[in-house]
Scaffold this motif. Structure first.
Motif, PDB file in Angstrom:
ATOM      1  N   LYS A 238      15.713 -10.098  -1.534  1.00 15.24           N
ATOM      2  CA  LYS A 238      14.267  -9.927  -1.575  1.00 15.24           C
ATOM      3  C   LYS A 238      13.783  -9.035  -0.434  1.00 15.24           C
ATOM      4  N   VAL A 239      12.540  -8.580  -0.586  1.00 17.61           N
ATOM      5  CA  VAL A 239      11.885  -7.842   0.492  1.00 17.61           C
ATOM      6  C   VAL A 239      11.399  -8.846   1.529  1.00 17.61           C
ATOM      7  N   LYS A 240      11.823  -8.659   2.772  1.00 16.37           N
ATOM      8  CA  LYS A 240      11.349  -9.532   3.844  1.00 16.37           C
ATOM      9  C   LYS A 240      10.095  -8.950   4.480  1.00 16.37           C
ATOM     10  N   SER A 241      10.132  -7.638   4.751  1.00 17.76           N
ATOM     11  CA  SER A 241       8.953  -6.966   5.307  1.00 17.76           C
ATOM     12  C   SER A 241       9.144  -5.457   5.220  1.00 17.76           C
ATOM     13  N   PHE A 242       8.032  -4.721   5.322  1.00 17.96           N
ATOM     14  CA  PHE A 242       8.097  -3.263   5.418  1.00 17.96           C
ATOM     15  C   PHE A 242       6.858  -2.780   6.159  1.00 17.96           C
ATOM     16  N   ASP A 243       6.987  -1.634   6.825  1.00 16.78           N
ATOM     17  CA  ASP A 243       5.908  -1.109   7.668  1.00 16.78           C
ATOM     18  C   ASP A 243       5.295   0.115   6.993  1.00 16.78           C
ATOM     19  N   ALA A 244       4.318  -0.116   6.105  1.00 11.24           N
ATOM     20  CA  ALA A 244       3.697   0.968   5.349  1.00 11.24           C
ATOM     21  C   ALA A 244       2.960   1.947   6.251  1.00 11.24           C
ATOM     22  N   ALA A 245       2.481   1.470   7.409  1.00  9.35           N
ATOM     23  CA  ALA A 245       1.705   2.333   8.304  1.00  9.35           C
ATOM     24  C   ALA A 245       2.520   3.522   8.805  1.00  9.35           C
ATOM     25  N   LYS A 246       3.823   3.390   8.826  1.00  4.24           N
ATOM     26  CA  LYS A 246       4.686   4.462   9.326  1.00  4.24           C
ATOM     27  C   LYS A 246       4.622   5.718   8.455  1.00  4.24           C
ATOM     28  N   ILE A 247       4.266   5.566   7.181  1.00  2.84           N
ATOM     29  CA  ILE A 247       4.282   6.729   6.288  1.00  2.84           C
ATOM     30  C   ILE A 247       2.961   6.952   5.559  1.00  2.84           C
ATOM     31  N   THR A 248       2.039   6.003   5.585  1.00  4.48           N
ATOM     32  CA  THR A 248       0.788   6.122   4.838  1.00  4.48           C
ATOM     33  C   THR A 248      -0.039   7.305   5.333  1.00  4.48           C
ATOM     34  N   GLY A 249      -0.550   8.098   4.388  1.00  4.79           N
ATOM     35  CA  GLY A 249      -1.424   9.217   4.720  1.00  4.79           C
ATOM     36  C   GLY A 249      -0.715  10.473   5.163  1.00  4.79           C
ATOM     37  N   THR A 250       0.607  10.478   5.137  1.00  4.06           N
ATOM     38  CA  THR A 250       1.353  11.666   5.550  1.00  4.06           C
ATOM     39  C   THR A 250       2.135  12.242   4.380  1.00  4.06           C
ATOM     40  N   ASN A 251       2.303  13.557   4.393  1.00  4.81           N
ATOM     41  CA  ASN A 251       3.149  14.246   3.415  1.00  4.81           C
ATOM     42  C   ASN A 251       2.828  13.870   1.970  1.00  4.81           C
ATOM     43  N   GLY A 252       1.541  13.791   1.660  1.00  7.26           N
ATOM     44  CA  GLY A 252       1.137  13.544   0.284  1.00  7.26           C
ATOM     45  C   GLY A 252       1.233  12.112  -0.178  1.00  7.26           C
ATOM     46  N   VAL A 253       1.573  11.186   0.712  1.00  5.29           N
ATOM     47  CA  VAL A 253       1.715   9.781   0.331  1.00  5.29           C
ATOM     48  C   VAL A 253       0.343   9.184   0.032  1.00  5.29           C
ATOM     49  N   LYS A 254       0.229   8.537  -1.111  1.00 15.29           N
ATOM     50  CA  LYS A 254      -1.027   7.919  -1.525  1.00 15.29           C
ATOM     51  C   LYS A 254      -1.052   6.422  -1.273  1.00 15.29           C
ATOM     52  N   LYS A 255       0.090   5.769  -1.513  1.00 13.63           N
ATOM     53  CA  LYS A 255       0.099   4.318  -1.382  1.00 13.63           C
ATOM     54  C   LYS A 255       1.529   3.810  -1.314  1.00 13.63           C
ATOM     55  N   VAL A 256       1.692   2.676  -0.642  1.00 14.48           N
ATOM     56  CA  VAL A 256       2.969   1.970  -0.605  1.00 14.48           C
ATOM     57  C   VAL A 256       2.736   0.590  -1.206  1.00 14.48           C
ATOM     58  N   VAL A 257       3.539   0.218  -2.190  1.00 13.63           N
ATOM     59  CA  VAL A 257       3.311  -1.054  -2.875  1.00 13.63           C
ATOM     60  C   VAL A 257       4.605  -1.855  -2.959  1.00 13.63           C
ATOM     61  N   LYS A 258       4.438  -3.166  -2.917  1.00 12.77           N
ATOM     62  CA  LYS A 258       5.560  -4.071  -3.125  1.00 12.77           C
ATOM     63  C   LYS A 258       5.707  -4.313  -4.622  1.00 12.77           C
ATOM     64  N   ASP A 279      12.547   7.075   1.965  1.00 10.76           N
ATOM     65  CA  ASP A 279      13.722   7.067   2.839  1.00 10.76           C
ATOM     66  C   ASP A 279      13.336   6.768   4.285  1.00 10.76           C
ATOM     67  N   ALA A 280      12.124   7.196   4.671  1.00  9.45           N
ATOM     68  CA  ALA A 280      11.671   6.998   6.059  1.00  9.45           C
ATOM     69  C   ALA A 280      10.980   5.652   6.269  1.00  9.45           C
ATOM     70  N   LEU A 281      10.707   4.936   5.199  1.00  7.82           N
ATOM     71  CA  LEU A 281       9.975   3.670   5.302  1.00  7.82           C
ATOM     72  C   LEU A 281      10.864   2.564   5.875  1.00  7.82           C
ATOM     73  N   PRO A 282      10.452   1.935   6.965  1.00 11.99           N
ATOM     74  CA  PRO A 282      11.233   0.805   7.503  1.00 11.99           C
ATOM     75  C   PRO A 282      11.090  -0.416   6.584  1.00 11.99           C
ATOM     76  N   ILE A 283      12.212  -0.880   6.055  1.00 13.34           N
ATOM     77  CA  ILE A 283      12.220  -2.061   5.182  1.00 13.34           C
ATOM     78  C   ILE A 283      13.244  -3.051   5.720  1.00 13.34           C
ATOM     79  N   VAL A 284      12.851  -4.297   5.790  1.00 16.93           N
ATOM     80  CA  VAL A 284      13.771  -5.369   6.178  1.00 16.93           C
ATOM     81  C   VAL A 284      14.026  -6.217   4.934  1.00 16.93           C
ATOM     82  N   TRP A 285      15.306  -6.398   4.618  1.00 20.59           N
ATOM     83  CA  TRP A 285      15.683  -7.146   3.419  1.00 20.59           C
ATOM     84  C   TRP A 285      16.173  -8.546   3.769  1.00 20.59           C
ATOM     85  N   ASP A 286      15.893  -9.479   2.912  1.00 19.02           N
ATOM     86  CA  ASP A 286      16.521 -10.796   2.962  1.00 19.02           C
ATOM     87  C   ASP A 286      17.596 -10.783   1.881  1.00 19.02           C
ATOM     88  N   GLU A 287      18.830 -10.502   2.277  1.00 23.66           N
ATOM     89  CA  GLU A 287      19.891 -10.271   1.303  1.00 23.66           C
ATOM     90  C   GLU A 287      20.474 -11.555   0.729  1.00 23.66           C
TER      91      GLU A 287
END
Length: 694
Positions: A238-258, A279-287
């Motif tokens: 499962k997805v444990k967490s991700f930091d959408a702020a790291k990529i939001t609003g840059t390089n044409g990015v419109k939204k990050v969704v779970k 690829d640049a989005l920090p994601i932490v997984w609960d494997e």
């Protein structure tokens, strides 16, 4: 004289043999009627299958998906044969799943898999063509005010025999569309076929070689956005967490969704922007616990199943236990087959346009109606407000690292001979995954997965064993790791044919009998199996000396309703194996397009040989290690052997041609390698034994 046939509506029953069971669908097929239904260009629809334009162009509707196997052209040939139309004026179009539902499933099943596209729809599509022909003839007879019995049709021309008067389909199509269909139509005798059985050119080839053909990934809509999705690399994680702020609003990015609880998607102005941002989005997984699983742990678990007490029985005759206990000679071997992947050229993709009143999806799908149902479920709109537009397919879809894989299995085979070298007992124990337990649990039969026993069935029209053995037991110790199994092309017959056909060669060696003669002795009650085996043996000159340094191997099977066999000729130089040629024989009952069958046989050998030499997905830390073609290799053109096809339709049944011959390529080559080296290899791929294609 009655120029207008009695009004009646036909209801045809289409039998679709589900995996291991039967499914009968009663389809109400409105072949025509007083109200003229028109195509988008305004041309009249004679019936659901046939649209005829004023210039005599014949548009044939194709419900099944075209994924390179030639189903489109073959189905068109079936309709055109009974329609008696000019093949040079035939084109095609795909009706939509939404239209099919709205018209009470007039086109039947949209599902395309298991080499079933032609064999399970041949009768009702031919009837569609025959009904349209009769309606066109009736329209001409009505116009001429002559008995319909005096009118005939051929090559899109209608002729009044006594007077010699003629007209064309395009001139009477409008009137024909208003006529009620005949209650009964007689289909042609196969001996009278003129289009079926001919190697006509494929209808889709020109568009594909010129780049005009549209695949799912080619679809572009005004103002569309693109999404890239990443799932937990460990299935079940499962997805444990991700930091959408790291990529939001840059390089044409419109939204990050779970996406549910196991994936994250990035939406952007272009696909590349979405991918690079993901690829640049920090994601932490609960494997989870599955992260502890490896190829070694799976193999150990499956090995335990080879001797487990509990197992599901797929074929049983006589008393194997007693026969093996009293046998004069016992032979045993253990084989294994890995996870494999389709590695399709076109990535998974779909394009959706959503409004509060309509949801439309463009996609490459093998099951248009299932895609429609999924669309409705995902968007929350009822089916009448949803639509799916099928495109050409770039392969059977599966994502490489988060996909569905050829099931992993091991197999122990134990055989017994009497003092006269007669094979009296065979026990085949399969240990491994069940496909149906994962993808369609309702298909299980009291817990048993019938798909597991492909090639070992005691009889039937799908995939029966071709040997008569007094005491036989084929059973399955079901063990399902967390890696998703699914219907890799050819499915379970691919590894089952290796297990059985290589073991047959082992048994022949043990008792000192020629492999062909050993098989023949067991095949007297299986004439169609034997016929294809004899055909390849005769073609290569089995029993006569091969060229110096060249060795031969045989294999045969029944798969997807067809009888197939292969004979391979190879030479071995150190760790390099050169496959010089493979002769493949196919009896599909009826051969709709021999040229396509020939190409399908050659293509199937590419699949089978790639799997044998290179195909393997391995598991480390719970995840599939192979991510792309750099780590999952394919055979090259220079490695491809010469393929000689023997197409020998015996009539009386309809078998598949897209998948059956995959299964005989590998065991034929393995048996030839053994003949050359004396080395019997029982685990795959061959690259793990440092064996390469020359």
């Amino acid at each position: 004289m009655n120029c207008v046939p009695k009004i009646d509506r036909r209801s045809f029953v289409v039998s679709a043999a589900a995996m291991g069971g039967g499914l009968a669908l009663g389809l109400d097929i409105p072949f025509g009627g007083p109200r003229v239904i028109r195509a988008q260009d305004g041309s009249p629809e004679v019936n659901a299958w046939v649209v005829i334009r004023p210039d005599d162009t014949v548009v044939i509707r194709i419900a099944r998906s075209e994924m390179g196997q030639g189903t489109l052209t073959g189905l068109a040939q079936l309709v055109a044969e009974e329609l008696e139309c000019d093949w040079s004026k035939v084109t095609y179009e795909f009706p939509t799943p939404g239209q099919n539902v709205a018209r009470k499933r007039v086109w039947g099943d949209f599902f395309t898999a298991g080499s079933r596209g032609i064999r399970e729809s041949n009768e009702f599509v031919r009837k569609g063509g025959a009904v349209a022909r009769q309606m066109l003839i009736q329209a001409a007879a009505n116009d001429w005010k002559v008995p319909v019995s005096e009118v005939s049709a051929s090559n899109s021309v209608i002729t009044h025999t006594p007077s010699g008067r003629t007209t064309t389909y395009g001139k009477v199509a409008e009137a024909a569309a208003k006529i009620e269909p005949p209650a009964e139509v007689k289909l042609k005798d196969p001996k009278d076929w003129k289009i079926i059985g001919q190697g006509v050119k494929r209808l889709d080839s020109l568009d594909k070689v010129t780049g005009k053909a549209i695949y799912g990934i080619d679809v572009k809509l005004p103002g569309m956005l693109y999404a890239a999705i990443k799932a937990c690399p460990v299935n079940g994680g499962k997805v444990k967490s991700f930091d959408a702020a790291k990529i939001t609003g840059t390089n044409g990015v419109k939204k990050v969704v779970k996406v549910e609880d196991y994936a994250v998607a990035v939406i952007a102005d272009s696909w590349w922007q979405a991918k690079t941002a993901l690829d640049a989005l920090p994601i932490v997984w609960d494997e989870g616990e599955n992260a502890k699983v490896s190829s070694a742990s799976i193999a150990a678990w499956l090995k335990e199943g080879l001797d487990a007490e509990q197992a599901f029985v797929g074929n049983k005759g006589g008393d194997v236990k007693a026969a093996l206990a009293s046998t004069a000679k016992k032979v045993e071997a253990v084989y294994s087959y890995p996870y494999q992947h389709h590695v399709t050229m076109e990535p998974q993709n779909a394009t959706a346009r959503y409004t509060p009143d309509k949801c439309e999806v463009w996609c490459s799908t093998q099951n248009g109606e299932a895609a429609l149902a999924t669309t409705s479920e995902a968007c929350g709109l009822p089916l009448p407000k949803c639509e799916v537009y099928k495109t050409f397919l770039g392969g059977g879809f599966e994502d490489m690292t988060h996909g569905w894989y050829h099931p992993i299995t091991q197999c122990k085979l134990t055989a017994g001979f009497d003092a006269d070298k007669n094979l009296t007992a065979l026990h085949v124990r399969i240990s491994g995954q069940s496909i149906l337990a994962k993808v369609r649990p309702a298909g299980l039969q009291e817990g048993r997965d019938p798909a597991t026993f492909s090639g070992f069935y005691a009889g039937g029209a799908e995939s029966a064993i071709g040997y008569s053995i007094p005491n036989i037991l084929v059973d399955h110790s079901m063990r399902n790791p967390h890696i998703n199994p699914a219907f890799w092309r050819g499915v379970n017959i691919n590894h089952n044919a290796i297990y059985l056909e290589c073991f047959m060669d082992e048994l022949a060696k043990e008792v000192g009998i020629d492999p062909l003669e050993f098989r023949r002795k067991l095949m007297a009650q299986h004439p169609k199996h034997l016929a294809v085996l004899n055909a390849v043996a005769a073609k290569v000159g089995w029993g006569t000396p091969a060229p110096q340094g060249v060795y031969r191997g045989l294999a045969q099977a029944m798969a997807f309703g067809s009888y197939v066999a292969a004979c391979a000729e190879v030479s071995v130089d150190g760790n390099k194996v050169k496959i010089h040629r493979i002769v493949g024989a196919t009896d599909p009952g009826h051969a709709v397009n021999p040229a396509q069958i020939d190409r399908q046989v050659a293509g199937s050998f590419v699949y089978g040989l790639t799997g044998l030499f290179m195909g393997e997905c391995t598991v480390k830390d719970g995840r599939i290690e192979q991510e792309n073609f750099d780590s999952y290799d394919m055979m090259r053109i220079a490695e491809m052997p010469k393929v000689e096809s023997i197409i020998m339709p015996s009539g009386g049944f309809w078998g598949g041609v897209g998948e059956p011959t995959i299964c005989v390529a590998a065991p034929a080559v393995l048996n030839a390698i053994f003949a050359a080296t004396g080395q019997r290899i029982r685990s795959f791929p061959l690259k793990n034994h440092n064996i390469q294609m020359a």
